[in-house]
Design a protein around this motif. Sequence first.
Motif, short mmCIF file in Angstrom:
data_model
loop_
_atom_site.label_atom_id
_atom_site.label_comp_id
_atom_site.label_asym_id
_atom_site.label_seq_id
_atom_site.Cartn_x
_atom_site.Cartn_y
_atom_site.Cartn_z
N TYR A 11 31.77 36.42 45.13
CA TYR A 11 30.68 36.69 44.18
C TYR A 11 30.15 38.11 44.44
O TYR A 11 29.75 38.42 45.57
N ARG A 12 30.20 38.96 43.42
CA ARG A 12 29.75 40.36 43.59
C ARG A 12 30.36 40.99 44.85
O ARG A 12 31.55 40.98 45.00
N ASN A 13 29.50 41.47 45.76
CA ASN A 13 30.06 42.12 46.96
C ASN A 13 30.23 41.16 48.14
O ASN A 13 30.47 41.59 49.26
N TYR A 14 30.13 39.85 47.88
CA TYR A 14 30.34 38.86 48.95
C TYR A 14 31.75 38.28 48.88
O TYR A 14 32.08 37.60 47.89
N GLN A 34 23.02 46.50 49.33
CA GLN A 34 23.71 45.68 50.33
C GLN A 34 24.04 44.27 49.84
O GLN A 34 24.91 43.61 50.40
N GLY A 35 23.32 43.81 48.81
CA GLY A 35 23.63 42.47 48.29
C GLY A 35 22.44 41.51 48.26
O GLY A 35 22.63 40.30 48.15
N LYS A 36 21.23 42.02 48.33
CA LYS A 36 20.05 41.16 48.31
C LYS A 36 19.86 40.53 46.93
O LYS A 36 19.70 39.32 46.79
N THR A 37 19.87 41.38 45.91
CA THR A 37 19.69 40.86 44.55
C THR A 37 20.82 39.91 44.18
O THR A 37 20.61 38.90 43.51
N ASN A 38 22.03 40.23 44.66
CA ASN A 38 23.17 39.37 44.35
C ASN A 38 22.93 37.92 44.76
O ASN A 38 23.35 36.99 44.08
N LEU A 39 22.23 37.73 45.89
CA LEU A 39 21.96 36.36 46.35
C LEU A 39 21.06 35.60 45.39
O LEU A 39 21.35 34.47 45.01
N HIS A 52 20.50 37.83 35.15
CA HIS A 52 19.41 38.58 34.54
C HIS A 52 19.78 40.05 34.39
O HIS A 52 19.04 40.83 33.83
N ARG A 53 20.96 40.44 34.94
CA ARG A 53 21.31 41.86 34.90
C ARG A 53 22.42 42.21 33.92
O ARG A 53 22.46 43.31 33.40
N VAL A 54 23.35 41.28 33.72
CA VAL A 54 24.46 41.58 32.79
C VAL A 54 24.66 40.40 31.86
O VAL A 54 24.33 39.27 32.20
N ASP A 347 12.47 39.39 43.24
CA ASP A 347 13.41 40.46 43.56
C ASP A 347 12.71 41.81 43.45
O ASP A 347 12.33 42.23 42.36
N ASP A 348 12.53 42.48 44.58
CA ASP A 348 11.94 43.82 44.58
C ASP A 348 10.61 43.90 43.84
O ASP A 348 10.33 44.89 43.18
N VAL A 349 9.83 42.87 43.94
CA VAL A 349 8.62 42.80 43.14
C VAL A 349 7.46 43.52 43.82
O VAL A 349 6.65 44.17 43.19
N ALA A 375 13.59 42.51 49.59
CA ALA A 375 12.88 43.78 49.78
C ALA A 375 13.75 44.74 50.57
O ALA A 375 14.45 44.34 51.50
N ALA A 376 13.72 46.01 50.18
CA ALA A 376 14.42 47.03 50.96
C ALA A 376 13.56 47.40 52.17
O ALA A 376 14.07 47.76 53.24
N VAL A 377 12.25 47.31 51.99
CA VAL A 377 11.31 47.67 53.05
C VAL A 377 10.44 46.46 53.37
O VAL A 377 9.64 46.02 52.54
N1 ATP Z 1 31.89 42.56 41.06
C1 ATP Z 1 31.60 43.26 42.18
N2 ATP Z 1 32.55 43.43 43.13
C2 ATP Z 1 32.28 44.12 44.26
N3 ATP Z 1 31.09 44.65 44.54
C3 ATP Z 1 30.11 44.53 43.63
C4 ATP Z 1 30.31 43.82 42.40
N4 ATP Z 1 29.18 43.85 41.69
C5 ATP Z 1 28.30 44.54 42.43
N5 ATP Z 1 28.84 44.94 43.59
C6 ATP Z 1 28.20 45.71 44.67
O1 ATP Z 1 27.07 44.99 45.13
C7 ATP Z 1 26.13 45.94 45.60
C8 ATP Z 1 24.78 45.71 44.96
O2 ATP Z 1 24.24 44.57 45.44
P1 ATP Z 1 22.73 44.24 45.08
O3 ATP Z 1 22.40 44.60 43.71
O4 ATP Z 1 22.55 42.84 45.51
O5 ATP Z 1 21.99 45.26 46.06
P2 ATP Z 1 20.54 45.17 46.66
O6 ATP Z 1 20.69 44.83 48.12
O7 ATP Z 1 19.71 44.27 45.86
O8 ATP Z 1 20.08 46.69 46.55
P3 ATP Z 1 18.69 47.34 46.06
O9 ATP Z 1 17.81 47.34 47.26
O10 ATP Z 1 19.12 48.70 45.67
O11 ATP Z 1 18.17 46.53 44.94
C9 ATP Z 1 26.56 47.31 45.15
O12 ATP Z 1 27.05 48.02 46.25
C10 ATP Z 1 27.62 47.01 44.14
O13 ATP Z 1 28.58 48.01 44.11
#
Ligand code: ATP
Length: 405
Positions: A11-14, A34-39, A52-54, A347-349, A375-377
């Motif tokens: 899933y995404r970058n995981y 790093q993948g916080k929002t992805n979770l 909510h993003r695409v 998310d980042d609120v 949160a990033a911080v």
């Molecule tokens: N389909 C995909 N395959 C591989 N990597 C992906 C895919 N979609 C997104 N990514 C990677 O996932 C990462 C983004 O993850 P995410 O949006 O969760 O970041 P974040 O930790 O929430 O960052 P921020 O603090 O900037 O919001 C990016 O590096 C992006 O390139």
Amino acid sequence: MHVARLSLTDYRNYARAELELGPGATVFVGRNGQGKTNLVEAIGYLSTLGSHRVSGDQALIRAGADAAIVRALLSHGERELLVELQLNRQGANKAQLNRSQVKTRELPRYAHSVLFAPEDLAIVRGEPSVRRRMLDELLVQRTPRLAGVMADYERVLKQRNSLLKSARARGLVADRLPTLDIWDERLVDLGAELIDQRLALIAELTAPLANAYESIVDADHRPELRPTLSIDGADPDEETGGRTPSPADTESATETAGIEQPTSQGQRTTADRFAEALGLLRPKELERGITLVGPHRDDVVLLLNGLPAKGYASHGESWSFALALRLASAELLRRDSSTGDPVLMLDDVFAELDRLRRERLAAAIGGFEQVLVTAAVLEDVPEPLTARIVHIDAGQVVESETTDV
Ligand SMILES: Nc1ncnc2c1ncn2[C@@H]1O[C@H](COP(=O)(O)OP(=O)(O)OP(=O)(O)O)[C@@H](O)[C@H]1O
Ligand SMILES: [Mg+2]
């Protein structure tokens, strides 16, 4: 309810991730990207069947992989449910409930969540479609059956539009289209139900919205939701496209299309008004080759102090309005759901809010069964929400710690 375990595959970058979660608050911390929002996006997908993003699913599948899997163990009081969703690059997505195959459409029955995200600013500032989607997602979470009605409406709308297009191409005139009449009936049946459901939801949101706004902002700016219906002559998609609406738009838009307004005593049903609008607009629809009225062309105008928030409200006010809408949605789900509290995800609120509003928001959500924050911080997150901290680094859950708060 709460998510007790989340596992992601491609899933995404995981590539693979396993995460144990508990009730209460958890913060996902990590640098940007790093993948916080992805979770939280993955959990949100289970309850809304969308990101909510695409709009499509392709971006959710890890680059180079053919399918992504989101699996969550949901805890509903005593009961545990294992839900699984497979997003396929080709072919239909698949879903499982307790390891038996179910329709993907079934998942929102079991996974309830409300996501607060920077993208929510578009609810206030964006196009009508964003607001329609917000309402519809909430409707489906409250009344899962409506997902079927929405899908049927979309299907009928598509059929009707292609009929209108081909009639236009063949130069047919309005009163020689018996097949169109049949589609009109279906459109009105399904569409009127959706319109009425949205109106009822808007009415129900009003009080929780006022409370939520006041609890975040500590001032009464009189947040209001005012539906504008295309069947009554408003055409939000065309009238406000790109320009700032004036207060008059929200009051008199209904008179512009020359459709008679129902009087307040009028007993005409939504279906009657819908059918009448279709009749009046048929020549125009034939000319354009699209369906011009129905829930797919409606809007709800957000007002603060009597002025449309879009175009008038400050950044902070708009953001607070969006947050208040999400909080009000969460309150409604909590109030009438058999599955208990929805999972709240922020998310980042906090980075966007001043300290007082951060604390007020944290207090307002503190009572929900599970709250997931990104949160990033870490310092941006109010202390009561930092009981459990999970570090995210390059698509991996690296460590979690529990602090004594
Ligand atoms: N389909 C995909 N395959 C591989 N990597 C992906 C895919 N979609 C997104 N990514 C990677 O996932 C990462 C983004 O993850 P995410 O949006 O969760 O970041 P974040 O930790 O929430 O960052 P921020 O603090 O900037 O919001 C990016 O590096 C992006 O390139
Ligand atoms: Mg993010």
